[in-house]
Design an enzyme around this catalytic site. Sequence first.
Site, PDB file in Angstrom:
ATOM      1  N   LEU A 124     -18.517 -39.327  17.949  1.00 22.84           N
ATOM      2  CA  LEU A 124     -18.038 -40.637  17.506  1.00 22.84           C
ATOM      3  C   LEU A 124     -18.441 -41.651  18.562  1.00 22.84           C
ATOM      4  CD1 LEU A 124     -14.487 -39.503  16.307  1.00 22.84           C
ATOM      5  CD2 LEU A 124     -16.529 -39.826  14.910  1.00 22.84           C
TER       6      LEU A 124
ATOM      7  N   ARG B 182       2.361 -31.161  27.860  1.00 21.29           N
ATOM      8  CA  ARG B 182       3.096 -31.568  29.060  1.00 21.29           C
ATOM      9  C   ARG B 182       3.662 -32.986  28.923  1.00 21.29           C
ATOM     10  NH1 ARG B 182      -2.416 -32.691  30.032  1.00 21.29           N
ATOM     11  NH2 ARG B 182      -2.688 -34.940  30.282  1.00 21.29           N
TER      12      ARG B 182
ATOM     13  N   ARG C  87      -1.976 -48.325  36.011  1.00 18.82           N
ATOM     14  CA  ARG C  87      -1.928 -47.303  37.058  1.00 18.82           C
ATOM     15  C   ARG C  87      -2.390 -47.903  38.384  1.00 18.82           C
ATOM     16  NH1 ARG C  87      -3.529 -41.424  34.581  1.00 18.82           N
ATOM     17  NH2 ARG C  87      -2.623 -41.748  32.502  1.00 18.82           N
TER      18      ARG C  87
END
Length: 450
Positions: free
Chosen positions: A202, A290, A336
């Site tokens: 893609l 997780r 972040r």
Amino acid sequence: MFDKILIANRGEIALRIERACKELGIATVAVHSTADADAMHVRLADESVCIGAPPARDSYLNIPAIVAACEITGADAVHPGYGFLAENARFAEILEEHDIAFIGPSAEHVALMGDKIQGKETARKLGIPVVPGSGPVSDLAKARRAARDIGFPLLVKAAAGGGGRGMKLALFENELEAALSAARHEAQAAFGDDTVYLEKYLAKPRHIEVQVLADGLGNAIHLGERDCSLQRRHQKLWEEAPSPALNENERVQICETVAAAMRKLRYRGLGTVEFLYEAGAFYFIEMNTRLQVEHTITEMITGLDLVIEQIRIAAGAPLSLRQEDIIFNGHAIECRINAENPHTFRPSPGTITHFHPPGGLGVRVDSGAYAGYTIPPYYDSLIGKLIVHARTRNECLMRLKRALGEFVVDGIETTIPLFTSLISEPDIVDGNYDIHWLEDHLSPNPTRLG
Ligand code: MV4
């Protein structure tokens, strides 16, 4: 409920888990390497155990040392955080053999989704739309046959991979042999397993992931989606929820498809189902078993504490929430904050001389950093996360700009200036970006963002 949880991790996520334990009245044990004796996660825990030398394989990945730390301290459960041992099925099994709970899914589901071919086949059977592709291709003849059905361009991916390692692009049939061989070598070197598969490529998708919560008793709910398309070299830098690309119909449809699949699978715990989204269609790529770095933006828009939910489920409690109890509220963005040069992304470990995190309405900072803290060079460079929440995406962007302006981290370089540039980019303001946007706008044109 558990009496004492050992946190097999470090940094901001270890702190995040300690906070959840404190609110539940559960005692905490921090583990740390010799390089992390002064770390905030050690200071905020009730007890701590030094488990080894700085390299992660000697400490945070050292299973015998972590099991011994549980036995010495009497911890009855382990929260693995993210990274390190979080998706290590053998670790989950070993804990079980020692009568210690693993705060996560069953070892079987961790192993199933760790194998990307099996994970994808499982998703397909559960009714989740997947990227057209093959099963394992062991030789060139098999790959050629599979490629004829899939078409070009295609990707060769490692079954043991994820996060982009061992992934090779073949634009045309004549590139297939080289891509296959390169992917197999890289997979063998990185994972000790050269099993690969093929997928239709893609070209300009977005990365959209659905957060799920399930109790292993057949109850599962979704907590909406996150858009994590803004990344560099498979490191996410900016995540937001909800995705600016989806309309309400698309959102409800994909999220409900995922929740129904998790019920059928009898999944237990927190999970993230990752999709590529292109031209109005979703394509499953993999599932993470997780807690994720970016879980915070889901917390902001749902008002839930995902770590508390994980702990309750691991202790055997049924889901206390029904889908209709989940009310989505506003918009959240996470940036972040890495100890890295904002142009070259070269790691910038060292001592933080001043640390002033932003505050105020709708601003959250998850970080183990403090003035005087020395960032060791051994681990990943994430030193904190800035999360902002507001009623609309526009207000969220304004609030983010304000919060970035307040944030002071001196003594090291950080990614803060990158985000300050990003929020004045028209494409970012418009939510008009795909998985290549950030890299396309960084390297070739250093006068703008780089
Ligand atoms: C793809 C893809 C295009 N087509 N699969 C990269 C990491 C791994 N989790 C999956 N990845 C991709 N798989 C198909 N069939 C493009 C990527 C990809 C990517 C995916 C998500 C976020 C960022 C990315 C950056 C480059 C490539």
